[in-house]
Design a protein around this motif. Structure first.
Motif, PDB file in Angstrom:
ATOM      1  N   ARG A  49       0.860  -1.187   0.000  1.00 54.04           N
ATOM      2  CA  ARG A  49       0.000   0.000   0.000  1.00 54.04           C
ATOM      3  C   ARG A  49       0.889   1.228   0.000  1.00 54.04           C
ATOM      4  NH1 ARG A  49      -3.787  -0.943   3.035  1.00 54.04           N
ATOM      5  NH2 ARG A  49      -3.271  -3.017   3.776  1.00 54.04           N
ATOM      6  N   PRO A  50       0.556   2.193  -0.836  1.00 57.43           N
ATOM      7  CA  PRO A  50       1.397   3.388  -0.962  1.00 57.43           C
ATOM      8  C   PRO A  50       1.526   4.103   0.375  1.00 57.43           C
ATOM      9  CG  PRO A  50      -0.330   3.368  -2.648  1.00 57.43           C
ATOM     10  CD  PRO A  50      -0.638   2.269  -1.694  1.00 57.43           C
ATOM     11  N   ASN A  51       2.687   4.551   0.685  1.00 59.18           N
ATOM     12  CA  ASN A  51       2.916   5.289   1.918  1.00 59.18           C
ATOM     13  C   ASN A  51       2.427   6.727   1.763  1.00 59.18           C
ATOM     14  OD1 ASN A  51       4.180   7.031   3.830  1.00 59.18           O
ATOM     15  ND2 ASN A  51       5.529   5.328   4.368  1.00 59.18           N
ATOM     16  N   GLU A  52       1.421   7.023   2.539  1.00 60.49           N
ATOM     17  CA  GLU A  52       0.766   8.336   2.418  1.00 60.49           C
ATOM     18  C   GLU A  52       1.706   9.479   2.783  1.00 60.49           C
ATOM     19  OE1 GLU A  52      -2.429   9.781   0.773  1.00 60.49           O
ATOM     20  OE2 GLU A  52      -2.405   7.672   1.341  1.00 60.49           O
ATOM     21  N   TYR A  53       2.634   9.216   3.675  1.00 55.41           N
ATOM     22  CA  TYR A  53       3.534  10.278   4.121  1.00 55.41           C
ATOM     23  C   TYR A  53       4.556  10.621   3.045  1.00 55.41           C
ATOM     24  CZ  TYR A  53       1.296   9.232   8.502  1.00 55.41           C
ATOM     25  OH  TYR A  53       0.351   9.027   9.462  1.00 55.41           O
ATOM     26  N   ALA A  54       5.070   9.586   2.412  1.00 57.88           N
ATOM     27  CA  ALA A  54       6.013   9.848   1.319  1.00 57.88           C
ATOM     28  C   ALA A  54       5.309  10.613   0.203  1.00 57.88           C
ATOM     29  CB  ALA A  54       6.567   8.532   0.794  1.00 57.88           C
ATOM     30  N   LEU A  57       4.809  14.155   1.253  1.00 53.18           N
ATOM     31  CA  LEU A  57       6.087  14.851   1.279  1.00 53.18           C
ATOM     32  C   LEU A  57       6.482  15.288  -0.121  1.00 53.18           C
ATOM     33  CD1 LEU A  57       8.578  15.754   2.784  1.00 53.18           C
ATOM     34  CD2 LEU A  57       9.534  13.480   2.492  1.00 53.18           C
ATOM     35  N   ASN A 115       0.842  21.776  10.573  1.00 53.88           N
ATOM     36  CA  ASN A 115       1.868  20.728  10.545  1.00 53.88           C
ATOM     37  C   ASN A 115       1.462  19.599   9.611  1.00 53.88           C
ATOM     38  OD1 ASN A 115       3.350  22.113  12.381  1.00 53.88           O
ATOM     39  ND2 ASN A 115       2.893  20.793  14.120  1.00 53.88           N
ATOM     40  N   TYR A 116       0.197  19.290   9.601  1.00 57.10           N
ATOM     41  CA  TYR A 116      -0.267  18.211   8.734  1.00 57.10           C
ATOM     42  C   TYR A 116      -0.587  18.728   7.340  1.00 57.10           C
ATOM     43  CZ  TYR A 116      -0.199  14.691  12.330  1.00 57.10           C
ATOM     44  OH  TYR A 116       0.214  13.793  13.282  1.00 57.10           O
TER      45      TYR A 116
ATOM     46  N   GLU B  52       5.409  17.322   9.278  1.00 60.17           N
ATOM     47  CA  GLU B  52       4.973  16.093   9.938  1.00 60.17           C
ATOM     48  C   GLU B  52       5.142  14.872   9.037  1.00 60.17           C
ATOM     49  OE1 GLU B  52       4.195  14.899  13.535  1.00 60.17           O
ATOM     50  OE2 GLU B  52       3.970  17.019  13.077  1.00 60.17           O
ATOM     51  N   TYR B  53       5.033  15.074   7.752  1.00 62.97           N
ATOM     52  CA  TYR B  53       5.107  13.951   6.823  1.00 62.97           C
ATOM     53  C   TYR B  53       6.534  13.442   6.687  1.00 62.97           C
ATOM     54  CZ  TYR B  53       0.398  15.440   5.839  1.00 62.97           C
ATOM     55  OH  TYR B  53      -0.910  15.785   5.992  1.00 62.97           O
ATOM     56  N   ALA B  54       7.465  14.375   6.612  1.00 63.77           N
ATOM     57  CA  ALA B  54       8.863  13.966   6.551  1.00 63.77           C
ATOM     58  C   ALA B  54       9.219  13.223   7.826  1.00 63.77           C
ATOM     59  CB  ALA B  54       9.760  15.183   6.370  1.00 63.77           C
ATOM     60  N   SER B  56       7.177  11.513   9.815  1.00 63.01           N
ATOM     61  CA  SER B  56       6.569  10.188   9.830  1.00 63.01           C
ATOM     62  C   SER B  56       7.289   9.256   8.874  1.00 63.01           C
ATOM     63  CB  SER B  56       5.095  10.285   9.456  1.00 63.01           C
ATOM     64  OG  SER B  56       4.376  10.944  10.468  1.00 63.01           O
ATOM     65  N   LEU B  57       7.712   9.798   7.769  1.00 57.53           N
ATOM     66  CA  LEU B  57       8.399   8.991   6.772  1.00 57.53           C
ATOM     67  C   LEU B  57       9.693   8.419   7.343  1.00 57.53           C
ATOM     68  CD1 LEU B  57       8.626   7.896   3.962  1.00 57.53           C
ATOM     69  CD2 LEU B  57       9.658  10.052   3.248  1.00 57.53           C
ATOM     70  N   ASN B  60       9.052   6.235  10.500  1.00 56.82           N
ATOM     71  CA  ASN B  60       8.114   5.136  10.250  1.00 56.82           C
ATOM     72  C   ASN B  60       7.092   5.006  11.387  1.00 56.82           C
ATOM     73  OD1 ASN B  60       6.967   3.010   8.865  1.00 56.82           O
ATOM     74  ND2 ASN B  60       8.215   1.492   9.943  1.00 56.82           N
ATOM     75  N   SER B  62       3.655   7.526  13.322  1.00 53.97           N
ATOM     76  CA  SER B  62       2.886   8.752  13.192  1.00 53.97           C
ATOM     77  C   SER B  62       2.328   9.189  14.525  1.00 53.97           C
ATOM     78  CB  SER B  62       1.734   8.549  12.211  1.00 53.97           C
ATOM     79  OG  SER B  62       0.679   7.860  12.843  1.00 53.97           O
ATOM     80  N   LYS B  63       1.818  10.375  14.540  1.00 60.18           N
ATOM     81  CA  LYS B  63       1.202  10.914  15.753  1.00 60.18           C
ATOM     82  C   LYS B  63      -0.310  10.983  15.560  1.00 60.18           C
ATOM     83  CE  LYS B  63       4.624  12.180  18.544  1.00 60.18           C
ATOM     84  NZ  LYS B  63       4.639  11.748  19.956  1.00 60.18           N
ATOM     85  N   LEU B 114      -4.388   2.175   7.670  1.00 65.29           N
ATOM     86  CA  LEU B 114      -3.068   1.595   7.441  1.00 65.29           C
ATOM     87  C   LEU B 114      -2.206   2.515   6.578  1.00 65.29           C
ATOM     88  CD1 LEU B 114      -3.957  -2.173   6.952  1.00 65.29           C
ATOM     89  CD2 LEU B 114      -2.887  -1.086   8.919  1.00 65.29           C
ATOM     90  N   ASN B 115      -2.829   3.144   5.602  1.00 67.72           N
ATOM     91  CA  ASN B 115      -2.072   4.073   4.756  1.00 67.72           C
ATOM     92  C   ASN B 115      -1.451   5.189   5.595  1.00 67.72           C
ATOM     93  OD1 ASN B 115      -2.750   2.644   2.523  1.00 67.72           O
ATOM     94  ND2 ASN B 115      -4.250   4.119   1.741  1.00 67.72           N
ATOM     95  N   TYR B 116      -2.179   5.624   6.585  1.00 69.82           N
ATOM     96  CA  TYR B 116      -1.666   6.703   7.426  1.00 69.82           C
ATOM     97  C   TYR B 116      -0.821   6.158   8.563  1.00 69.82           C
ATOM     98  CZ  TYR B 116      -4.100  10.377   4.970  1.00 69.82           C
ATOM     99  OH  TYR B 116      -4.496  11.267   4.012  1.00 69.82           O
ATOM    100  N   ASN B 117      -0.654   4.853   8.552  1.00 70.95           N
ATOM    101  CA  ASN B 117       0.222   4.243   9.545  1.00 70.95           C
ATOM    102  C   ASN B 117      -0.099   4.765  10.944  1.00 70.95           C
ATOM    103  OD1 ASN B 117       2.240   2.704  10.599  1.00 70.95           O
ATOM    104  ND2 ASN B 117       3.889   4.107  10.016  1.00 70.95           N
ATOM    105  N   VAL B 118      -1.363   4.741  11.291  1.00 73.68           N
ATOM    106  CA  VAL B 118      -1.790   5.290  12.575  1.00 73.68           C
ATOM    107  C   VAL B 118      -1.065   4.615  13.731  1.00 73.68           C
ATOM    108  CG1 VAL B 118      -4.056   6.065  11.844  1.00 73.68           C
ATOM    109  CG2 VAL B 118      -3.748   3.701  12.559  1.00 73.68           C
TER     110      VAL B 118
END
Lengths: 328, 328
Positions: A49-54, A57, A115-116, B52-54, B56-57, B60, B62-63, B114-118
DNA sequence: TGATTTTTTGCATACGTATTCAAATTAAGA
DNA sequence: TCTTAATTTGAATACGTATGCAAAAAATCA
């Protein structure tokens, strides 16, 4: 052991490049049907699944909408929250929920949203100092005030047509009664409360009917206490128009507790048409806010501003409708 | 024109390296007070905020906490939502709100989470197929069922002690009445509904009191219609225990509509102690769910699992308290 | 003061994706 | 079939941050 599977892994298995994998999962990119199938098969096999954060970014954008809300006690707002969430889901956006206790949004809440890098912001039932709102403009983040309007017209807002609604309500009441009436406002600094009074006052004046204003806070207890005040003032008004339903319910209960008959002795009208207004215990006459239309307006505006930012703001007003029940 | 200011910009202005800037904004990293001040000054001047995305990336993680909810119509849940949001904010976490229409969570909602890696997931008022829940376990994402319990004990849950509560309720009613009673269940597949019946049935049986069960759906209308069915069955029960408050309110309204006196002819008890239960129109006797304690339990568990994942699951039960009002 | 340990800093790299540009493949045209 | 145009693909790079490692600085000790 590698916990997360990435595009490169998929690429290797599918026998293509990482770029191609990316293109398959990115809407609007060109790929041959053949490679698409290969990639999808490999992705499925690996559980990719694609990494949403990457993504966020690299694209410098997000698929998150910030939703700021205060009055969760008022059933109107959970309803709104639900509609927004389902509507945005359809468009691929998720909702970051921010609850604020104060009337005015805290700066740390703003920080969170920035921030988000939220794609857009909705503010319901809360206000916001001018310079804070400008922070969003500076970052070109579209912003909508929902069911609130700022005096300054440089911000977009979506409301029910309160002026028209309260005029209709006044006309309706004026046709039934001529004795002194009461308007119960919510928090005085809200546009909704002010506008609802304005239309009401306008028509009553024109018809030569007096009204008294009580200031409350949009809550059940506020309505309840206000009704007590009204009664202790001695004279029972011919009608009470409360700025929202939940206050109207409080008013009804207080009146009934004192044996005051509704609608015989006093008529009561609310605003919103929340679920409870239709309950047999209340059967409240009210004005329905067309949540769905309001939400649609908001979502459409945000989506269009997200796809192409213009910063153009407008005070959108949606027409509601009168709901007559047993309290008038 | 450069829209976003990053750590490198701050570093240049402050005359330090990007690493130092990072360390200043990352809790638990070592920096001299002197450089910290330089960096903070520069950051403030430029209006820097960490992306925040960098973050989390690279980390690995997230908040973000995923909060899944179904029943926004039941005032109990907005209250819960509010508490979670404010509590998590204190700990630096934001809430991603997911609304599900179905009883069971949709797989695309799971994908979103899952995509947002909560960092963690809370599921309220909804269930989840086993294999879906396992998807979270596979990703080592802590998961809590709030106010719900799965039959399988491999998942963490936080509930009120329903068994004990419903026993107490039964004992209380048994001391007042001996005629046949009624239990109104919510959706039958929920643990809350089952447990509340179990404790109730247990005690009644022991006391030799009969009861009849009606199945409903945790909604006001459900309660209302069930009460109508009860009446049309001919005999008015001595007491009705509804699995939640909102149904109990519907029951009350239906009874009253038919002129049935509460508590004289029939006693009514709910569960939750939502705001409305205390309204003068209802004054409902009920069982208070200690939302705050339940939320604290949930938050603490999640935070500890986030900081160090163990996967250890437990069915936490928090004690509530009886609230006697005017319907019994 | 000089040697040694501890702490702080900077450099370089990695995270996983989207995207530019050139190379390669396919399609179209004659 | 050969040329040329159009399309698809792959290699390389960038996004902004955290962090291992080595160098520098500071602190400690004798």
């Amino acid at each position: 052991m590698k916990p997360t599977v990435n595009a490169k892994d998929v690429a290797k298995l599918a026998g293509v490049s990482q770029s191609s994998v990316s293109r398959v999962f990115f809407d609007g990119a060109k790929v041959t049907e053949k490679t698409r199938q290969k990639v999808l098969a490999a992705a499925k096999e690996l559980g990719y699944r694609p990494n949403e954060y990457a993504r966020s970014l690299i694209t410098n954008s997000s698929k998150i909408i910030g939703l700021v809300m205060k009055g969760v006690q008022n059933p109107f707002y959970p309803q709104v929250l639900k509609q927004f969430t389902t509507s945005f889901k359809k468009h691929g956006y998720s909702v970051l929920f921010v609850h604020t206790n104060n009337d005015e949004i805290q700066s740390d809440d703003i920080d969170t949203l920035l921030n988000y890098n939220v794609a857009g912001v909705i503010i319901t039932d809360a206000s916001m100092s001018m310079n804070v709102a400008e922070a969003f403009q500076a970052n070109r983040i579209p912003l909508v005030f929902f069911n609130r309007k700022l005096t300054s017209s440089q911000f977009h807002s979506v409301c029910c047509n309160n002026l028209n609604a309260s005029r209709k309500i006044a006309e309706y009441l004026a046709a039934l009664e001529t004795g002194e009436m009461v308007y119960i406002s919510g928090n005085e600094d809200t546009s909704t409360s002010r506008e609802r009074e304005q239309g009401f006052a306008e028509v009553l004046k024109q018809r030569g009917i007096a009204y008294k204003k009580y200031t409350s806070d949009f809550s059940y207890n506020g309505g309840y206490e206000t009704a007590q005040k009204i009664l202790s003032a001695g004279k029972i008004p011919s009608a009470v128009f409360a700025a929202n339903d939940i206050m109207a319910l409080g008013v009804m209960d207080a009146f009934r507790k004192q044996g005051v008959q509704i609608p015989e002795q006093v008529k009561v009208i609310g605003f919103d048409n929340i679920d409870m207004a239709s309950w047999p215990a209340y059967e409240l006459t009210t004005w329905e806010q067309p949540i769905e239309k309001m939400v649609d307006e908001t979502v459409n505006y945000l989506l269009s501003e997200i796809s192409e930012y213009t910063g153009r703001a407008r005070a959108v007003e949606v027409e509601g409708s009168f709901v007559e029940r047993k309290t008038t």
